[in-house]
Motif scaffolding. Sequence first.
Motif, PDB file in Angstrom:
ATOM      1  N   GLY A  47       0.789  -1.228   0.000  1.00 51.03           N
ATOM      2  CA  GLY A  47       0.000   0.000   0.000  1.00 51.03           C
ATOM      3  C   GLY A  47       0.819   1.274   0.000  1.00 51.03           C
ATOM      4  N   MET A  48       2.129   1.183   0.144  1.00 52.62           N
ATOM      5  CA  MET A  48       2.972   2.378   0.137  1.00 52.62           C
ATOM      6  C   MET A  48       3.075   2.915  -1.289  1.00 52.62           C
ATOM      7  N   HIS A  49       2.797   4.206  -1.454  1.00 54.82           N
ATOM      8  CA  HIS A  49       2.767   4.783  -2.792  1.00 54.82           C
ATOM      9  C   HIS A  49       3.001   6.290  -2.726  1.00 54.82           C
ATOM     10  N   ILE A  50       3.099   6.889  -3.910  1.00 56.61           N
ATOM     11  CA  ILE A  50       3.208   8.340  -4.049  1.00 56.61           C
ATOM     12  C   ILE A  50       2.173   8.788  -5.067  1.00 56.61           C
ATOM     13  N   GLU A  51       1.381   9.788  -4.718  1.00 53.59           N
ATOM     14  CA  GLU A  51       0.518  10.461  -5.681  1.00 53.59           C
ATOM     15  C   GLU A  51       1.262  11.719  -6.132  1.00 53.59           C
ATOM     16  N   VAL A  52       1.504  11.838  -7.433  1.00 54.29           N
ATOM     17  CA  VAL A  52       2.341  12.938  -7.921  1.00 54.29           C
ATOM     18  C   VAL A  52       1.579  13.867  -8.860  1.00 54.29           C
ATOM     19  N   ALA A  53       1.982  15.119  -8.835  1.00 55.43           N
ATOM     20  CA  ALA A  53       1.548  16.112  -9.808  1.00 55.43           C
ATOM     21  C   ALA A  53       2.809  16.533 -10.563  1.00 55.43           C
ATOM     22  N   PHE A  93       6.869   8.098   0.283  1.00 57.29           N
ATOM     23  CA  PHE A  93       5.925   6.993   0.116  1.00 57.29           C
ATOM     24  C   PHE A  93       5.032   6.920   1.349  1.00 57.29           C
ATOM     25  N   VAL A  94       3.730   6.893   1.116  1.00 57.74           N
ATOM     26  CA  VAL A  94       2.756   6.890   2.200  1.00 57.74           C
ATOM     27  C   VAL A  94       1.630   5.917   1.855  1.00 57.74           C
ATOM     28  N   LYS A  95       0.758   5.649   2.818  1.00 59.72           N
ATOM     29  CA  LYS A  95      -0.424   4.839   2.544  1.00 59.72           C
ATOM     30  C   LYS A  95      -1.602   5.706   2.128  1.00 59.72           C
ATOM     31  N   SER A  96      -1.566   6.957   2.517  1.00 57.54           N
ATOM     32  CA  SER A  96      -2.554   7.925   2.052  1.00 57.54           C
ATOM     33  C   SER A  96      -1.934   9.307   2.215  1.00 57.54           C
ATOM     34  N   GLY A  97      -2.246  10.179   1.294  1.00 56.79           N
ATOM     35  CA  GLY A  97      -1.645  11.500   1.379  1.00 56.79           C
ATOM     36  C   GLY A  97      -1.992  12.355   0.178  1.00 56.79           C
ATOM     37  N   LYS A  98      -1.580  13.603   0.233  1.00 53.42           N
ATOM     38  CA  LYS A  98      -1.900  14.548  -0.825  1.00 53.42           C
ATOM     39  C   LYS A  98      -0.919  14.414  -1.988  1.00 53.42           C
ATOM     40  N   THR A 115      10.423  15.440   3.629  1.00 50.50           N
ATOM     41  CA  THR A 115       9.096  16.038   3.417  1.00 50.50           C
ATOM     42  C   THR A 115       8.257  16.051   4.681  1.00 50.50           C
ATOM     43  N   LYS A 116       8.800  15.432   5.761  1.00 50.50           N
ATOM     44  CA  LYS A 116       8.101  15.367   7.054  1.00 50.50           C
ATOM     45  C   LYS A 116       6.723  14.726   6.912  1.00 50.50           C
ATOM     46  N   ILE A 117       6.661  13.696   6.048  1.00 50.23           N
ATOM     47  CA  ILE A 117       5.440  12.929   5.875  1.00 50.23           C
ATOM     48  C   ILE A 117       5.691  11.528   6.417  1.00 50.23           C
ATOM     49  N   THR A 118       4.714  10.994   7.140  1.00 52.08           N
ATOM     50  CA  THR A 118       4.843   9.633   7.644  1.00 52.08           C
ATOM     51  C   THR A 118       3.749   8.771   7.045  1.00 52.08           C
ATOM     52  N   ALA A 119       3.977   7.446   7.089  1.00 50.14           N
ATOM     53  CA  ALA A 119       2.991   6.511   6.553  1.00 50.14           C
ATOM     54  C   ALA A 119       1.733   6.509   7.396  1.00 50.14           C
TER      55      ALA A 119
END
Length: 217
Positions: A49-55, A93-98, A213-217
């Motif tokens: 489930g770890m992924h990146i949503e990219v723009a 890489f996160v399980k959900s995020g912007k 990026t200070k983002i956690t899963a």
Amino acid sequence: MSNRPLHFVTLSGVPIFVSELKWPFHASNSGADWFVLHGRAELLGGEEGMHIEVAVGMTQTMKDALGSLEPEHAEGLVVNSIRKTIDNGQLAFVKSGKLQPVHVTSRFYSFVTKQIQFPAQADQDVLELIKRRVFWLSAKAGKGAPVNVTHVYDCQYVNSSREKMLELAGQLAKQGLIRLESEFATATDALIKEEPAMLAAMHKGVEAGQAATKITA
């Protein structure tokens, strides 16, 4: 465009599957001089489930230089820009995020040769990339199926020729790490035994992006 699936490994050792690119590019809603393509990259070999949503943002200068933003002209540049942004520790890489930004600018283009041009890499770094490609995409994700070591996107990513990639793959074959037939390779037991190092590189690359990026899963 390449044959699907879009399975690749970054220079930092992170195996990814670019599972979605929502063509076509569209003009940025912000009114800036950018064109945007949304996409998604999955982490191979890691926590499910770890992924990146990219723009993916393309400048007007790059659009004009490419001449077209259709997939057959821009897909490799998009995929490799995602890889480079992971290498730079700028994607988490996160399980959900912007959505997270990937910038495609003229740093990936030579106005002298009028061609896409990523930074050239040392032979040792390319050797490591080929090893990791065969390990992750053949032995692991491919369940032993041969993988092409001269993929056109890889050649662009490391700024190398197909012939040079084959030469380096030949060195790995002589070391007993891969079996090579033409441009297709599979992993030997010796390479599979390097799994701890492969996992360590993947985790280091993933953690770098999360920390920066200070983002956690």
